[in-house]
Design a protein around this motif. Structure first.
Motif, PDB file in Angstrom:
ATOM      1  N   LYS A   4       0.836  -1.204   0.000  1.00  0.00           N
ATOM      2  CA  LYS A   4       0.000   0.000   0.000  1.00  0.00           C
ATOM      3  C   LYS A   4       0.876   1.262   0.000  1.00  0.00           C
ATOM      4  O   LYS A   4       0.616   2.210  -0.737  1.00  0.00           O
ATOM      5  CB  LYS A   4      -0.948  -0.012   1.203  1.00  0.00           C
ATOM      6  N   ASN A  32       2.015   1.607  21.029  1.00  0.00           N
ATOM      7  CA  ASN A  32       0.961   1.666  20.017  1.00  0.00           C
ATOM      8  C   ASN A  32       1.439   2.454  18.804  1.00  0.00           C
ATOM      9  O   ASN A  32       2.401   3.218  18.875  1.00  0.00           O
ATOM     10  CB  ASN A  32      -0.370   2.168  20.587  1.00  0.00           C
ATOM     11  N   VAL A  33       0.774   2.239  17.694  1.00  0.00           N
ATOM     12  CA  VAL A  33       1.245   2.767  16.414  1.00  0.00           C
ATOM     13  C   VAL A  33       1.239   4.298  16.394  1.00  0.00           C
ATOM     14  O   VAL A  33       2.108   4.920  15.770  1.00  0.00           O
ATOM     15  CB  VAL A  33       0.418   2.153  15.252  1.00  0.00           C
ATOM     16  N   LYS A  34       0.311   4.899  17.145  1.00  0.00           N
ATOM     17  CA  LYS A  34       0.242   6.362  17.204  1.00  0.00           C
ATOM     18  C   LYS A  34       1.529   6.920  17.832  1.00  0.00           C
ATOM     19  O   LYS A  34       2.152   7.840  17.283  1.00  0.00           O
ATOM     20  CB  LYS A  34      -0.978   6.758  18.042  1.00  0.00           C
ATOM     21  N   GLN A  82       1.577  -2.243  18.547  1.00  0.00           N
ATOM     22  CA  GLN A  82       0.137  -2.505  18.592  1.00  0.00           C
ATOM     23  C   GLN A  82      -0.522  -1.730  17.453  1.00  0.00           C
ATOM     24  O   GLN A  82      -0.422  -0.500  17.398  1.00  0.00           O
ATOM     25  CB  GLN A  82      -0.388  -2.002  19.940  1.00  0.00           C
ATOM     26  N   MET A  83      -1.154  -2.450  16.507  1.00  0.00           N
ATOM     27  CA  MET A  83      -1.643  -1.807  15.282  1.00  0.00           C
ATOM     28  C   MET A  83      -3.095  -1.336  15.333  1.00  0.00           C
ATOM     29  O   MET A  83      -3.549  -0.661  14.434  1.00  0.00           O
ATOM     30  CB  MET A  83      -1.481  -2.759  14.098  1.00  0.00           C
ATOM     31  N   GLY A  84      -3.871  -1.715  16.330  1.00  0.00           N
ATOM     32  CA  GLY A  84      -5.279  -1.294  16.358  1.00  0.00           C
ATOM     33  C   GLY A  84      -6.185  -2.394  15.852  1.00  0.00           C
ATOM     34  O   GLY A  84      -5.828  -3.128  14.926  1.00  0.00           O
ATOM     35  N   ASP A  85      -7.368  -2.497  16.486  1.00  0.00           N
ATOM     36  CA  ASP A  85      -8.290  -3.586  16.143  1.00  0.00           C
ATOM     37  C   ASP A  85      -8.752  -3.533  14.692  1.00  0.00           C
ATOM     38  O   ASP A  85      -9.030  -4.558  14.087  1.00  0.00           O
ATOM     39  CB  ASP A  85      -9.525  -3.515  17.052  1.00  0.00           C
ATOM     40  N   LEU A  86      -8.910  -2.326  14.168  1.00  0.00           N
ATOM     41  CA  LEU A  86      -9.501  -2.194  12.835  1.00  0.00           C
ATOM     42  C   LEU A  86      -8.442  -2.117  11.741  1.00  0.00           C
ATOM     43  O   LEU A  86      -8.701  -1.591  10.662  1.00  0.00           O
ATOM     44  CB  LEU A  86     -10.407  -0.955  12.798  1.00  0.00           C
ATOM     45  N   ASN A  87      -7.283  -2.661  12.034  1.00  0.00           N
ATOM     46  CA  ASN A  87      -6.214  -2.719  11.055  1.00  0.00           C
ATOM     47  C   ASN A  87      -6.707  -3.442   9.795  1.00  0.00           C
ATOM     48  O   ASN A  87      -7.116  -4.586   9.858  1.00  0.00           O
ATOM     49  CB  ASN A  87      -5.055  -3.489  11.700  1.00  0.00           C
ATOM     50  N   GLY A  88      -6.711  -2.739   8.666  1.00  0.00           N
ATOM     51  CA  GLY A  88      -7.176  -3.330   7.409  1.00  0.00           C
ATOM     52  C   GLY A  88      -8.629  -3.059   7.110  1.00  0.00           C
ATOM     53  O   GLY A  88      -9.197  -3.627   6.193  1.00  0.00           O
ATOM     54  N   PHE A  89      -9.248  -2.170   7.902  1.00  0.00           N
ATOM     55  CA  PHE A  89     -10.672  -1.864   7.723  1.00  0.00           C
ATOM     56  C   PHE A  89     -10.906  -1.230   6.352  1.00  0.00           C
ATOM     57  O   PHE A  89     -10.190  -0.332   5.961  1.00  0.00           O
ATOM     58  CB  PHE A  89     -11.120  -0.891   8.817  1.00  0.00           C
ATOM     59  N   TYR A 122       0.160   5.822   8.520  1.00  0.00           N
ATOM     60  CA  TYR A 122      -0.162   4.555   9.174  1.00  0.00           C
ATOM     61  C   TYR A 122       0.300   3.359   8.328  1.00  0.00           C
ATOM     62  O   TYR A 122       0.877   2.410   8.843  1.00  0.00           O
ATOM     63  CB  TYR A 122      -1.676   4.512   9.404  1.00  0.00           C
TER      64      TYR A 122
END
Lengths: 254, 212
Positions: A161, A206-208, A247-254, A224
């Motif tokens: 991406k 976390n990624v942020k 930690q990438m976040g739950d919605l990674n790839g949303f 991101y």
């Protein structure tokens, strides 16, 4: 071996070692008293010369060793190879062996394009092989049949991406030199960021916060999606545990 | 009508996000908000024609409205989003059904089968008529699921800092908060004003997602 300079038509000698060759190898013919041009000579394992071309952008007195010959333009490579070109960049970025085969002329041109994007991390005969017979490619390599622009083999798509965005942004500028420089900068930025993560991250983050830390350390802005590419780079270096701290976040790839 | 139009735009924002990157989740979200808009259009039809919601036709139309806007929308959203939260097999189906079955069965029972004064309508502070009993059941079932969806997006924002996730998260949390005034006729104007605002946030989230 005697080589005719394509510019002044004079002959110069180069020493080659065909026994160490794997597929087609690029030799550097430095300037000498006979011919003032620096040449790149592509020779196969049987000693056949496939192409001789002048090395651009490097003066006679410049220390050489890094091929910077012209390949096709980025826009041209994307047109000719489509998504396979992104696969090729990803393979080189992540240290997977890339095999360019069948149409050697196209393969050499593509190699030159890649060599301009990765000035230090791409090397013919090591991570990029040019061979005529695609069936001779190593099993774990990403193999591109240059005659038909078809890719075969697994390639990690985590960085795709970001890479597609870099290429899209690069070719929006109607200047191939600028486009190449832009992509080269971004690829170098990813590698620098991976170094920073490797050096600095020792606990879960976390990624942020990671983006903020990398931006502070490098002065480069990251999105991101770039983090996916950076983590893929770390994994390709064998630093999977370090990559897993992010930690990438739950919605990674949303 | 305004609320429905904004919902269509929000749905199209997710279709746009799908066009940018062919992820099935995005097209499901797009479809969800187009269903939501259809529900609101049915409600507009009721209002324009001054059909009382307590009449058989009005109650039936309200039942269709809440099932388009509730079962369809939130059901699809849960179905599309749960796989991001857990990879356990059938979790998506189980959680979606845990919402859809009580919602559909409850709204159907309250609207058509249970009497006005049924003791099951324990969470109805208004007059106990079938359509009100149904509306408050909608609130009871919708609020926890909507809150969970909103929390997931807000948590994603906390971890990643991605603006689209805070817009979608706040949109859902706001929706959960204002659902308590939705069944009250005197406050319908306030509900639809705030809901139009929250759906606009959602659509803006979809647009930003497409640009990511």
């Amino acid at each position: 071996m005697r080589v005719e300079c394509p510019v002044c038509k004079k002959e110069k000698k180069i020493e080659i070692d065909p026994t160490s060759a794997k597929g087609i190898v690029c030799y550097l013919a430095p300037a000498d008293k006979v011919c003032e041009h620096i040449l790149l000579v592509f020779v196969d394992e049987k000693g056949n010369i496939h192409r001789v071309q002048r090395l651009d952008h490097i003066g006679v007195d410049t220390a050489v060793g890094i091929p910077r010959a012209r390949g096709m333009s980025l826009r041209g490579a994307m047109k000719v190879f489509g998504p396979v070109f992104t696969d090729m960049i990803s393979a080189v970025l992540l240290g997977k062996t890339l095999v360019l085969c069948d149409d050697v002329d196209v393969a050499i041109t593509v190699y030159n394009t890649l060599a301009r994007l990765f000035t230090t991390s791409v090397s013919l005969g090591e991570n990029v092989l040019i061979i005529e017979d695609c069936t001779q490619a190593p099993d774990d390599a990403y193999v591109v049949n240059c005659r038909y622009a078809i890719g075969r083999g697994d390639v990690d798509t985590s960085a795709h991406k970001s890479l597609e965005r870099y290429l899209r942004e690069a070719i929006a500028v109607n200047d191939n030199e600028a486009a190449v420089m832009f992509v080269r900068q971004r690829l170098s930025g990813l590698q620098r960021a991976a170094d920073v993560v490797s050096e600095k991250v020792e606990a879960r983050i976390n990624v942020k916060n990671l983006i903020a830390m990398i931006e502070q350390e490098t002065g480069i802005t990251f999105k991101y999606d770039d983090i996916h590419a950076i983590l893929a780079l770390l994994r390709s270096r064998g630093q999977t545990e370090r990559a897993d701290l992010v930690q990438m976040g739950d919605l990674n790839g949303f | 009508m305004v609320s429905a139009s904004v919902a269509v735009l929000a749905g199209l924002a997710f279709v746009l996000a799908y066009m940018e990157e062919r992820k099935r989740t995005r097209v499901m979200w797009g479809m969800a908000f187009i269903l939501y808009a259809i529900g609101h259009l049915i409600n507009s039809w009721l209002v324009f024609n001054e059909i009382p919601v307590t009449s058989p036709l009005g109650t039936f139309a309200m039942w269709v409205y809440v099932n388009f806007g509730g079962t369809g929308t939130v059901g699809l959203i849960l179905f599309a989003t749960v796989p991001f939260l857990t990879k356990k097999s059938y979790a998506r189906e189980i959680i979606t059904m845990a919402y859809v079955i009580p919602y559909v069965v409850g709204t159907t029972m309250f609207a058509f089968f249970l009497p006005d004064n049924t003791p099951w309508a324990f969470f109805n502070p208004q007059e106990h008529v079938q359509v009100n009993n149904m509306s408050w059941w909608v609130v009871v079932v919708l609020v926890p699921f909507v809150l969970v969806i909103g929390t997931v997006f807000l948590n994603h924002y906390r971890v990643t800092g991605q603006t689209w996730s805070v817009l979608i998260g706040v949109s859902f949390v706001l929706y959960a908060a204002i659902l308590f005034i939705w069944p009250v006729p005197e406050l319908k104007w306030l509900f639809y004003t705030l809901r139009t605002f929250s759906v606009t946030m959602l659509g803006a989230g979809g647009v930003l997602l497409a640009k990511e």
